[in-house]
Design an enzyme around this catalytic site. Structure first.
Site, PDB file in Angstrom:
ATOM      1  N   HIS A  70     -23.724 -13.625 -24.289  1.00 13.97           N
ATOM      2  CA  HIS A  70     -24.969 -14.357 -24.559  1.00 13.97           C
ATOM      3  C   HIS A  70     -25.059 -14.887 -25.990  1.00 13.97           C
ATOM      4  O   HIS A  70     -26.145 -14.962 -26.577  1.00 13.97           O
ATOM      5  CB  HIS A  70     -26.202 -13.487 -24.234  1.00 13.97           C
ATOM      6  CG  HIS A  70     -27.397 -14.315 -23.863  1.00 13.97           C
ATOM      7  ND1 HIS A  70     -28.666 -13.797 -23.731  1.00 13.97           N
ATOM      8  CD2 HIS A  70     -27.514 -15.659 -23.589  1.00 13.97           C
ATOM      9  CE1 HIS A  70     -29.510 -14.761 -23.403  1.00 13.97           C
ATOM     10  NE2 HIS A  70     -28.835 -15.898 -23.302  1.00 13.97           N
ATOM     11  N   CYS A  72     -33.128 -11.365 -25.687  1.00 11.69           N
ATOM     12  CA  CYS A  72     -31.694 -11.037 -25.657  1.00 11.69           C
ATOM     13  C   CYS A  72     -30.836 -11.591 -26.790  1.00 11.69           C
ATOM     14  O   CYS A  72     -30.277 -10.852 -27.597  1.00 11.69           O
ATOM     15  CB  CYS A  72     -31.099 -11.505 -24.338  1.00 11.69           C
ATOM     16  SG  CYS A  72     -31.961 -10.886 -22.874  1.00 11.69           S
TER      17      CYS A  72
END
Ligand code: CA
Length: 452
Positions: free
Chosen positions: A142, A80
Protein backbone atom coordinates in the site's frame (compact mmCIF):
# COMPACT_ATOMS: atom_id res chain seq x y z
CA UNK A 1 68.24 -16.66 28.23
CA UNK A 2 66.86 -13.18 28.56
CA UNK A 3 66.13 -13.13 24.81
CA UNK A 4 64.46 -16.51 24.94
CA UNK A 5 62.28 -15.40 27.85
CA UNK A 6 61.32 -12.30 25.86
CA UNK A 7 60.36 -14.40 22.84
CA UNK A 8 58.29 -16.71 25.02
CA UNK A 9 56.65 -13.73 26.68
CA UNK A 10 55.90 -12.17 23.33
CA UNK A 11 54.48 -15.45 22.02
CA UNK A 12 52.30 -15.75 25.08
CA UNK A 13 51.03 -12.24 24.53
CA UNK A 14 50.28 -13.02 20.87
CA UNK A 15 48.68 -16.30 21.87
CA UNK A 16 46.52 -14.61 24.50
CA UNK A 17 45.55 -11.91 22.04
CA UNK A 18 44.53 -14.54 19.52
CA UNK A 19 42.53 -16.50 22.06
CA UNK A 20 41.01 -13.25 23.22
CA UNK A 21 39.88 -12.24 19.77
CA UNK A 22 38.44 -15.68 19.09
CA UNK A 23 36.57 -15.57 22.38
CA UNK A 24 35.23 -12.10 21.77
CA UNK A 25 34.03 -13.14 18.31
CA UNK A 26 32.20 -16.09 19.84
CA UNK A 27 30.90 -14.11 22.82
CA UNK A 28 29.97 -10.97 20.94
CA UNK A 29 26.20 -10.76 21.04
CA UNK A 30 24.79 -11.36 17.59
CA UNK A 31 23.00 -8.32 16.24
CA UNK A 32 19.32 -8.72 17.07
CA UNK A 33 16.68 -9.58 14.52
CA UNK A 34 13.76 -7.24 14.03
CA UNK A 35 10.17 -8.32 13.39
CA UNK A 36 7.55 -5.60 12.91
CA UNK A 37 4.01 -6.99 12.94
CA UNK A 38 1.23 -4.67 11.77
CA UNK A 39 -2.47 -5.45 11.99
CA UNK A 40 -4.91 -3.61 9.74
CA UNK A 41 -7.96 -1.78 11.12
CA UNK A 42 -7.81 -3.51 14.50
CA UNK A 43 -10.11 -2.06 17.17
CA UNK A 44 -8.56 -0.54 20.29
CA UNK A 45 -10.56 -2.79 22.61
CA UNK A 46 -10.34 -6.14 20.85
CA UNK A 47 -7.08 -7.79 21.90
CA UNK A 48 -6.92 -9.62 25.20
CA UNK A 49 -4.11 -7.36 26.37
CA UNK A 50 -6.30 -4.35 25.62
CA UNK A 51 -9.08 -5.71 27.79
CA UNK A 52 -11.02 -7.66 25.16
CA UNK A 53 -12.82 -10.73 26.47
CA UNK A 54 -14.77 -12.26 23.56
CA UNK A 55 -11.84 -13.04 21.24
CA UNK A 56 -8.90 -14.96 22.74
CA UNK A 57 -5.56 -13.65 21.41
CA UNK A 58 -3.05 -15.60 23.54
CA UNK A 59 -0.08 -15.28 21.18
CA UNK A 60 -0.33 -11.53 20.66
CA UNK A 61 -0.97 -11.16 24.41
CA UNK A 62 2.26 -13.05 25.12
CA UNK A 63 4.23 -10.16 23.59
CA UNK A 64 3.22 -7.84 26.42
CA UNK A 65 3.43 -10.58 29.05
CA UNK A 66 7.07 -11.13 27.98
CA UNK A 67 7.79 -7.51 27.05
CA UNK A 68 6.26 -4.06 27.12
CA UNK A 69 2.77 -2.69 26.61
CA UNK A 70 2.39 0.97 25.66
CA UNK A 71 -0.82 2.47 26.99
CA UNK A 72 -0.43 5.69 24.99
CA UNK A 73 0.64 4.25 21.64
CA UNK A 74 -0.14 6.27 18.52
CA UNK A 75 0.17 6.21 14.75
CA UNK A 76 0.80 9.33 12.68
CA UNK A 77 -2.23 8.87 10.42
CA UNK A 78 -5.81 7.67 10.87
CA UNK A 79 -5.71 5.20 7.97
CA UNK A 80 -3.61 2.71 6.09
CA UNK A 81 -1.09 4.17 3.67
CA UNK A 82 -0.06 7.38 5.48
CA UNK A 83 0.60 5.40 8.66
CA UNK A 84 2.76 2.93 6.72
CA UNK A 85 4.66 5.80 5.09
CA UNK A 86 5.43 7.12 8.59
CA UNK A 87 6.36 3.67 9.85
CA UNK A 88 8.76 2.94 7.02
CA UNK A 89 10.48 6.33 7.03
CA UNK A 90 10.42 7.19 10.74
CA UNK A 91 9.20 10.64 9.65
CA UNK A 92 5.87 12.41 9.71
CA UNK A 93 4.54 11.47 6.27
CA UNK A 94 3.02 14.92 5.82
CA UNK A 95 6.58 16.27 5.55
CA UNK A 96 6.85 14.64 2.11
CA UNK A 97 3.26 14.91 0.93
CA UNK A 98 2.07 11.39 1.77
CA UNK A 99 -0.95 12.68 3.65
CA UNK A 100 -3.65 10.55 1.98
CA UNK A 101 -4.02 7.05 0.55
CA UNK A 102 -2.53 6.57 -2.92
CA UNK A 103 -4.33 4.64 -5.63
CA UNK A 104 -4.52 0.88 -5.24
CA UNK A 105 -4.12 -1.91 -7.73
CA UNK A 106 -6.69 -2.46 -10.44
CA UNK A 107 -9.00 -0.22 -12.50
CA UNK A 108 -9.55 2.24 -9.66
CA UNK A 109 -5.86 3.04 -9.81
CA UNK A 110 -5.92 4.07 -13.47
CA UNK A 111 -4.03 7.31 -13.86
CA UNK A 112 -2.71 7.07 -10.34
CA UNK A 113 0.38 5.00 -11.10
CA UNK A 114 2.60 7.91 -10.14
CA UNK A 115 1.33 7.71 -6.55
CA UNK A 116 3.45 5.95 -3.96
CA UNK A 117 5.97 6.49 -1.18
CA UNK A 118 8.10 9.31 -2.66
CA UNK A 119 11.37 7.99 -4.06
CA UNK A 120 13.19 10.77 -2.21
CA UNK A 121 12.52 8.90 1.05
CA UNK A 122 14.73 6.19 2.57
CA UNK A 123 12.97 3.26 4.23
CA UNK A 124 13.76 1.28 7.35
CA UNK A 125 14.39 -1.66 4.98
CA UNK A 126 16.98 0.39 3.06
CA UNK A 127 18.77 1.09 6.33
CA UNK A 128 18.74 -2.51 7.57
CA UNK A 129 19.86 -3.79 4.17
CA UNK A 130 22.70 -1.28 4.29
CA UNK A 131 23.60 -2.64 7.72
CA UNK A 132 23.90 -6.16 6.27
CA UNK A 133 20.51 -7.51 7.32
CA UNK A 134 18.32 -9.79 5.22
CA UNK A 135 15.12 -7.80 4.66
CA UNK A 136 11.66 -9.13 3.89
CA UNK A 137 8.09 -7.94 3.54
CA UNK A 138 5.27 -10.40 3.98
CA UNK A 139 1.79 -8.95 3.51
CA UNK A 140 0.27 -5.63 2.49
CA UNK A 141 2.36 -2.90 0.89
CA UNK A 142 0.00 0.00 0.00
CA UNK A 143 2.86 2.38 -0.74
CA UNK A 144 2.49 2.46 -4.52
CA UNK A 145 1.66 -0.34 -6.94
CA UNK A 146 3.64 0.66 -10.03
CA UNK A 147 7.17 -0.69 -10.65
CA UNK A 148 9.25 2.21 -9.24
CA UNK A 149 7.52 1.81 -5.85
CA UNK A 150 7.83 -1.99 -5.66
CA UNK A 151 9.01 -3.17 -2.21
CA UNK A 152 12.11 -4.74 -3.74
CA UNK A 153 13.07 -1.28 -5.00
CA UNK A 154 12.56 0.15 -1.50
CA UNK A 155 15.04 -1.92 0.47
CA UNK A 156 13.33 -5.31 0.72
CA UNK A 157 15.29 -8.32 -0.55
CA UNK A 158 12.11 -10.39 -0.57
CA UNK A 159 8.40 -9.71 -0.98
CA UNK A 160 5.39 -11.94 -0.65
CA UNK A 161 2.00 -10.27 -0.56
CA UNK A 162 -0.07 -7.69 -2.40
CA UNK A 163 0.57 -4.14 -3.47
CA UNK A 164 -2.77 -2.37 -2.91
CA UNK A 165 -4.82 -1.41 0.13
CA UNK A 166 -7.00 -4.47 0.64
CA UNK A 167 -7.33 -8.02 -0.63
CA UNK A 168 -9.66 -10.98 -0.56
CA UNK A 169 -8.68 -13.76 1.86
CA UNK A 170 -9.89 -16.56 -0.42
CA UNK A 171 -8.09 -16.13 -3.67
CA UNK A 172 -10.32 -18.30 -5.85
CA UNK A 173 -7.80 -18.30 -8.67
CA UNK A 174 -7.47 -14.52 -8.83
CA UNK A 175 -3.82 -13.63 -8.96
CA UNK A 176 -2.96 -10.38 -7.27
CA UNK A 177 -0.64 -12.02 -4.78
CA UNK A 178 3.01 -11.65 -5.68
CA UNK A 179 6.16 -13.51 -4.81
CA UNK A 180 8.77 -10.94 -5.73
CA UNK A 181 7.71 -9.75 -9.16
CA UNK A 182 5.96 -13.02 -10.11
CA UNK A 183 2.23 -13.52 -9.70
CA UNK A 184 1.40 -16.27 -7.29
CA UNK A 185 -1.76 -18.38 -7.06
CA UNK A 186 -2.32 -18.83 -3.30
CA UNK A 187 -4.67 -21.64 -2.28
CA UNK A 188 -4.43 -20.99 1.47
CA UNK A 189 -6.51 -18.52 3.54
CA UNK A 190 -4.42 -15.37 3.18
CA UNK A 191 -3.71 -14.71 6.87
CA UNK A 192 -2.41 -18.27 7.31
CA UNK A 193 -0.37 -17.93 4.11
CA UNK A 194 1.29 -14.79 5.49
CA UNK A 195 2.10 -16.67 8.70
CA UNK A 196 3.61 -19.52 6.68
CA UNK A 197 5.73 -17.14 4.59
CA UNK A 198 6.96 -15.29 7.68
CA UNK A 199 8.04 -18.61 9.21
CA UNK A 200 9.78 -19.54 5.97
CA UNK A 201 11.64 -16.20 5.92
CA UNK A 202 12.87 -16.74 9.48
CA UNK A 203 13.86 -20.32 8.66
CA UNK A 204 15.92 -19.26 5.65
CA UNK A 205 17.67 -16.38 7.40
CA UNK A 206 18.10 -17.67 10.94
CA UNK A 207 21.91 -17.81 10.66
CA UNK A 208 22.19 -14.08 9.97
CA UNK A 209 20.43 -11.01 11.30
CA UNK A 210 17.14 -10.23 9.56
CA UNK A 211 14.49 -7.53 9.38
CA UNK A 212 10.98 -8.86 8.75
CA UNK A 213 7.99 -6.58 8.16
CA UNK A 214 4.88 -8.74 8.59
CA UNK A 215 1.93 -6.61 7.51
CA UNK A 216 -1.30 -8.57 7.81
CA UNK A 217 -4.37 -7.29 5.99
CA UNK A 218 -6.45 -8.84 8.79
CA UNK A 219 -8.79 -7.54 10.10
CA UNK A 220 -9.53 -5.18 7.19
CA UNK A 221 -12.56 -5.83 4.98
CA UNK A 222 -13.65 -7.93 3.09
CA UNK A 223 -15.06 -9.82 6.05
CA UNK A 224 -14.07 -13.36 5.16
CA UNK A 225 -13.26 -16.14 7.60
CA UNK A 226 -12.75 -19.87 7.39
CA UNK A 227 -15.50 -22.12 8.74
CA UNK A 228 -13.08 -23.71 11.20
CA UNK A 229 -12.40 -20.29 12.75
CA UNK A 230 -16.06 -19.23 12.72
CA UNK A 231 -16.97 -22.42 14.62
CA UNK A 232 -14.91 -21.21 17.59
CA UNK A 233 -17.22 -18.20 18.01
CA UNK A 234 -20.66 -19.78 18.05
CA UNK A 235 -21.39 -17.72 21.16
CA UNK A 236 -21.14 -14.42 19.26
CA UNK A 237 -24.55 -13.72 17.73
CA UNK A 238 -23.76 -10.61 15.66
CA UNK A 239 -22.63 -12.07 12.35
CA UNK A 240 -20.14 -9.30 11.48
CA UNK A 241 -18.56 -9.45 14.93
CA UNK A 242 -18.39 -13.23 14.65
CA UNK A 243 -16.53 -13.01 11.33
CA UNK A 244 -14.24 -10.33 12.78
CA UNK A 245 -13.51 -12.60 15.75
CA UNK A 246 -12.66 -15.50 13.44
CA UNK A 247 -10.36 -13.29 11.34
CA UNK A 248 -8.59 -11.90 14.41
CA UNK A 249 -8.23 -15.39 15.84
CA UNK A 250 -6.63 -16.56 12.57
CA UNK A 251 -4.16 -13.68 12.80
CA UNK A 252 -3.35 -14.60 16.38
CA UNK A 253 -2.69 -18.18 15.22
CA UNK A 254 -0.34 -16.88 12.51
CA UNK A 255 1.52 -14.72 15.07
CA UNK A 256 1.74 -17.87 17.21
CA UNK A 257 3.45 -19.75 14.36
CA UNK A 258 6.02 -16.95 14.05
CA UNK A 259 6.71 -16.94 17.81
CA UNK A 260 6.98 -20.71 17.83
CA UNK A 261 9.49 -20.62 14.97
CA UNK A 262 11.59 -17.99 16.75
CA UNK A 263 11.56 -20.13 19.88
CA UNK A 264 12.51 -23.34 18.05
CA UNK A 265 15.33 -21.49 16.29
CA UNK A 266 16.54 -20.16 19.66
CA UNK A 267 16.13 -16.64 18.34
CA UNK A 268 13.45 -15.37 20.70
CA UNK A 269 16.09 -13.97 23.09
CA UNK A 270 17.72 -12.06 20.25
CA UNK A 271 14.73 -10.65 18.41
CA UNK A 272 12.78 -7.43 18.89
CA UNK A 273 9.13 -7.95 18.03
CA UNK A 274 6.95 -4.88 17.57
CA UNK A 275 3.19 -5.15 17.27
CA UNK A 276 0.83 -2.31 16.31
CA UNK A 277 -2.33 -1.66 14.36
CA UNK A 278 -2.02 0.77 11.44
CA UNK A 279 -5.02 2.80 12.66
CA UNK A 280 -8.04 2.54 14.91
CA UNK A 281 -11.07 0.39 14.24
CA UNK A 282 -13.35 1.60 11.42
CA UNK A 283 -16.65 2.10 13.17
CA UNK A 284 -18.26 5.04 11.40
CA UNK A 285 -20.20 5.32 8.16
CA UNK A 286 -17.97 5.82 5.15
CA UNK A 287 -15.21 3.60 6.52
CA UNK A 288 -14.43 -0.07 6.00
CA UNK A 289 -16.64 -1.08 8.95
CA UNK A 290 -15.54 -4.50 10.18
CA UNK A 291 -17.16 -5.08 13.58
CA UNK A 292 -14.23 -3.73 15.61
CA UNK A 293 -14.66 -1.92 18.93
CA UNK A 294 -12.63 1.10 20.08
CA UNK A 295 -13.94 1.63 23.61
CA UNK A 296 -13.18 3.57 25.72
CA UNK A 297 -12.00 5.77 22.86
CA UNK A 298 -14.28 8.00 20.85
CA UNK A 299 -14.10 8.11 17.07
CA UNK A 300 -13.07 5.81 14.28
CA UNK A 301 -10.55 5.12 11.57
CA UNK A 302 -10.37 8.25 9.34
CA UNK A 303 -10.66 10.68 12.28
CA UNK A 304 -8.09 12.47 14.40
CA UNK A 305 -10.05 11.56 17.51
CA UNK A 306 -8.30 8.95 19.67
CA UNK A 307 -10.35 6.19 18.03
CA UNK A 308 -8.54 6.85 14.75
CA UNK A 309 -4.94 7.29 15.89
CA UNK A 310 -4.46 5.51 19.22
CA UNK A 311 -3.63 1.82 18.80
CA UNK A 312 -2.55 -1.33 20.59
CA UNK A 313 1.26 -1.11 20.82
CA UNK A 314 3.65 -3.80 22.09
CA UNK A 315 7.37 -4.56 22.06
CA UNK A 316 9.04 -7.76 23.18
CA UNK A 317 12.82 -8.09 23.51
CA UNK A 318 13.53 -10.83 26.00
CA UNK A 319 16.49 -10.23 28.27
CA UNK A 320 16.50 -6.50 27.48
CA UNK A 321 12.98 -5.33 28.28
CA UNK A 322 11.61 -6.69 31.57
CA UNK A 323 8.56 -8.93 31.19
CA UNK A 324 5.31 -7.16 32.01
CA UNK A 325 6.63 -3.63 31.51
CA UNK A 326 3.87 -1.04 31.17
CA UNK A 327 4.94 2.24 29.58
CA UNK A 328 2.48 5.10 29.98
CA UNK A 329 4.15 7.98 28.14
CA UNK A 330 3.05 8.77 24.58
CA UNK A 331 4.91 6.89 21.84
CA UNK A 332 4.25 6.70 18.11
CA UNK A 333 4.93 4.26 15.27
CA UNK A 334 7.61 6.68 14.00
CA UNK A 335 9.70 5.45 16.97
CA UNK A 336 9.97 1.92 15.60
CA UNK A 337 12.74 2.76 13.14
CA UNK A 338 15.14 4.54 15.52
CA UNK A 339 14.45 1.98 18.26
CA UNK A 340 15.16 -0.96 15.95
CA UNK A 341 18.26 0.66 14.47
CA UNK A 342 19.62 1.50 17.92
CA UNK A 343 19.11 -2.10 19.05
CA UNK A 344 21.08 -3.21 15.97
CA UNK A 345 23.92 -0.83 16.81
CA UNK A 346 23.30 1.43 13.80
CA UNK A 347 24.04 5.05 14.57
CA UNK A 348 21.21 7.44 13.72
CA UNK A 349 22.42 10.17 11.38
CA UNK A 350 20.84 13.56 12.22
CA UNK A 351 20.69 14.26 8.47
CA UNK A 352 18.03 11.57 8.18
CA UNK A 353 15.74 14.00 10.02
CA UNK A 354 13.84 11.24 11.81
CA UNK A 355 10.89 12.35 13.90
CA UNK A 356 10.92 9.10 15.88
CA UNK A 357 12.88 8.51 19.07
CA UNK A 358 14.81 5.47 20.30
CA UNK A 359 12.49 4.20 23.04
CA UNK A 360 14.87 1.71 24.67
CA UNK A 361 16.48 4.06 27.23
CA UNK A 362 13.04 5.31 28.25
CA UNK A 363 11.57 1.83 28.60
CA UNK A 364 14.48 0.59 30.71
CA UNK A 365 14.55 3.74 32.83
CA UNK A 366 18.02 4.88 31.70
CA UNK A 367 16.50 8.07 30.31
CA UNK A 368 14.10 10.19 32.27
CA UNK A 369 11.37 12.40 30.89
CA UNK A 370 9.13 11.64 27.97
CA UNK A 371 10.23 10.46 24.51
CA UNK A 372 7.86 13.05 23.04
CA UNK A 373 6.71 16.30 24.62
CA UNK A 374 4.41 16.81 21.67
CA UNK A 375 2.84 14.71 18.90
CA UNK A 376 1.11 16.11 15.81
CA UNK A 377 -1.45 15.06 13.19
CA UNK A 378 -2.86 16.49 9.97
CA UNK A 379 -5.24 14.90 7.49
CA UNK A 380 -6.66 17.58 5.25
CA UNK A 381 -8.91 19.80 7.34
CA UNK A 382 -8.61 17.48 10.31
CA UNK A 383 -5.75 17.93 12.75
CA UNK A 384 -4.65 17.26 16.29
CA UNK A 385 -1.84 17.91 18.71
CA UNK A 386 -1.05 16.11 21.93
CA UNK A 387 1.12 18.05 24.36
CA UNK A 388 1.55 16.36 27.72
CA UNK A 389 -1.91 15.39 28.94
CA UNK A 390 -3.66 17.89 26.67
CA UNK A 391 -5.04 17.37 23.18
CA UNK A 392 -6.34 20.04 20.84
CA UNK A 393 -8.28 18.47 17.97
CA UNK A 394 -10.36 19.36 14.95
CA UNK A 395 -12.09 16.26 13.63
CA UNK A 396 -14.42 15.05 10.90
CA UNK A 397 -17.99 15.67 11.99
CA UNK A 398 -19.06 12.64 9.99
CA UNK A 399 -18.25 10.64 13.09
CA UNK A 400 -20.94 12.37 15.09
CA UNK A 401 -24.02 12.92 12.98
CA UNK A 402 -25.08 13.15 9.37
CA UNK A 403 -22.39 12.65 6.76
CA UNK A 404 -20.77 15.99 5.94
CA UNK A 405 -17.35 17.09 4.87
CA UNK A 406 -17.24 19.55 7.72
CA UNK A 407 -14.81 19.49 10.59
CA UNK A 408 -15.48 20.43 14.19
CA UNK A 409 -14.32 23.55 15.97
CA UNK A 410 -11.02 23.13 17.82
CA UNK A 411 -11.78 21.10 20.95
CA UNK A 412 -9.54 20.76 23.98
CA UNK A 413 -9.48 17.54 25.96
CA UNK A 414 -7.51 16.44 29.01
CA UNK A 415 -6.66 12.90 27.93
CA UNK A 416 -5.47 11.57 31.25
CA UNK A 417 -8.75 12.46 32.92
CA UNK A 418 -10.91 12.07 29.82
CA UNK A 419 -9.60 9.37 27.47
CA UNK A 420 -13.00 9.35 25.72
CA UNK A 421 -12.72 13.03 24.69
CA UNK A 422 -16.14 13.82 26.10
CA UNK A 423 -15.64 17.18 27.86
CA UNK A 424 -14.43 20.09 25.72
CA UNK A 425 -12.39 22.41 27.94
CA UNK A 426 -11.46 24.95 25.25
CA UNK A 427 -13.58 27.75 26.74
CA UNK A 428 -12.20 27.10 30.22
CA UNK A 429 -8.51 27.01 29.25
CA UNK A 430 -7.99 29.59 26.48
CA UNK A 431 -4.26 29.91 27.25
CA UNK A 432 -3.75 26.17 26.78
CA UNK A 433 -5.66 26.33 23.50
CA UNK A 434 -3.40 29.17 22.38
CA UNK A 435 -0.22 27.36 23.42
CA UNK A 436 -1.16 24.16 21.60
CA UNK A 437 -2.42 26.04 18.55
CA UNK A 438 0.92 27.89 18.28
CA UNK A 439 2.86 24.64 18.56
CA UNK A 440 0.70 22.97 15.91
CA UNK A 441 1.00 25.96 13.54
CA UNK A 442 4.79 25.91 13.74
CA UNK A 443 4.80 22.19 12.89
CA UNK A 444 2.27 22.69 10.10
CA UNK A 445 4.50 25.31 8.47
CA UNK A 446 7.21 22.64 8.02
CA UNK A 447 4.92 20.34 6.02
CA UNK A 448 4.59 19.77 2.28
CA UNK A 449 1.41 20.12 0.29
CA UNK A 450 -0.29 16.73 -0.18
CA UNK A 451 1.07 15.07 -3.35
CA UNK A 452 -2.39 13.71 -4.30
CA1 CA B 1 -5.80 0.25 8.03
Amino acid sequence: MHRIMNVIRRMTVIHLALVGSLLSAADAPKRPNIVVIVADDLGYADLGFQGGTDIPTPHINSLVANGARFTNGYVSGPYCSPTRAGLLTGRYQQRFGHEFNPGGEGPAAAGRSEQGLPLSETTIANRFKEAGYATGLVGKWHLGSSPPFHPQKRGFDEFFGFLGGSHTYFNKGTASIWRGTEKHAEPTYLTAAFGREAVSFIDRHQANPFFLYLAFNAVHTPMEAEAVSLDKFAAITDSQRKTYAAMLSAMDDAVGKVLQKLGESRLDENTLIFFISDNGGPTMRGTTINGSINTPLRGSKRTTLEGGIRVPFALQWKGHIPAGTVFNQPVIQLDIQPTALAAAGVEINPEWKLDGVNLLPFITGKATGSPHETLYWRLGKQNAIRHGDWKLVQYDLNVESSPTKEVSQKKLYHLTKDIGESVDLAAQYPDTVKELETLWQSWDRQLAKPLW
